[in-house]
Design a protein around this motif. Sequence first.
Motif, PDB file in Angstrom:
ATOM      1  N   GLY A 166      21.067  51.292  49.737  1.00 43.06           N
ATOM      2  CA  GLY A 166      20.030  50.355  50.160  1.00 43.06           C
ATOM      3  C   GLY A 166      18.879  51.012  50.898  1.00 43.06           C
ATOM      4  N   GLU A 244      22.560  49.548  46.287  1.00 40.50           N
ATOM      5  CA  GLU A 244      23.451  49.152  47.379  1.00 40.50           C
ATOM      6  C   GLU A 244      24.872  49.657  47.163  1.00 40.50           C
ATOM      7  OE1 GLU A 244      22.999  47.692  50.176  1.00 40.50           O
ATOM      8  OE2 GLU A 244      21.045  46.717  50.101  1.00 40.50           O
ATOM      9  N   THR A 245      25.306  49.758  45.934  1.00 41.33           N
ATOM     10  CA  THR A 245      26.684  50.219  45.662  1.00 41.33           C
ATOM     11  C   THR A 245      26.653  51.378  44.684  1.00 41.33           C
ATOM     12  OG1 THR A 245      26.876  48.570  43.895  1.00 41.33           O
ATOM     13  CG2 THR A 245      27.693  47.991  46.086  1.00 41.33           C
TER      14      THR A 245
END
Length: 245
Positions: A166, A244-245
């Motif tokens: 992120g 984000e992942t």
Amino acid sequence: MSFPMRLCALVVSLLCLPLCLVEALGLCRILKRIAPFRLSRLSSTYNKTMRGDKRQLFRSLPEFRRAGRRLTILEIGCGTGANFEFYPPDSRVICTDPNPNLQNYLRQCMDDNDHLTYESFVVTSGEDMGSVEAHSVDVVVCTLVLCCVNSVEQTLREVRRILRPGGAFFFLEHVAADRSTWTYFFQHVLQPAWRYYGDGCKLNLETWKHLESAGFSELEMRHVEAPFMSLTKPHIIGYAVKAET
């Protein structure tokens, strides 16, 4: 590259042979010692000209602060600290640069920008930031640096490694001109000489292509014409977000 462009670039390369000899003998180390003074002057001029663009770019920095934490910024090739004035108050800043002679100039800039907390100064290149922990920073900043690294691809891999999920990579770089222009022609022809003038700077990099293929989940980028000499007019400005992942 067209034949006339190759031929002209070869002629310039031959004219630069004395500079190649100076570099081979290690005499360029002297230039490294005076580089901070020259960089300080150039950075001041650049900031005056591009102040509006920098303010607009760095206005988005606070968006990447994690709730309840201070914003952590790592700047690649921090130079003399020309970007510090644009960083949000109370940010933590990690400075990196391959030239250790910059530290005296940095100390002065740090004193002038006491709204920030300075964590460390790491003498390293953008391609090798192994001393920086993975997923440890919110934002990486790089302005007028990708043109000087040995490998843009490796530098961007390091950026993605040290960014937290992120987090974002903010950039402002001069780049190659449109291939149909005379600027593009002269960028390639004069590159052999410019490398010495610009301490390894490359005029003819299509840096946006590296950013597009670097694996970021989001890329906000625009091409602008900066008010400088034609060889360095084409710029890209924006930021890229790590998934984000």
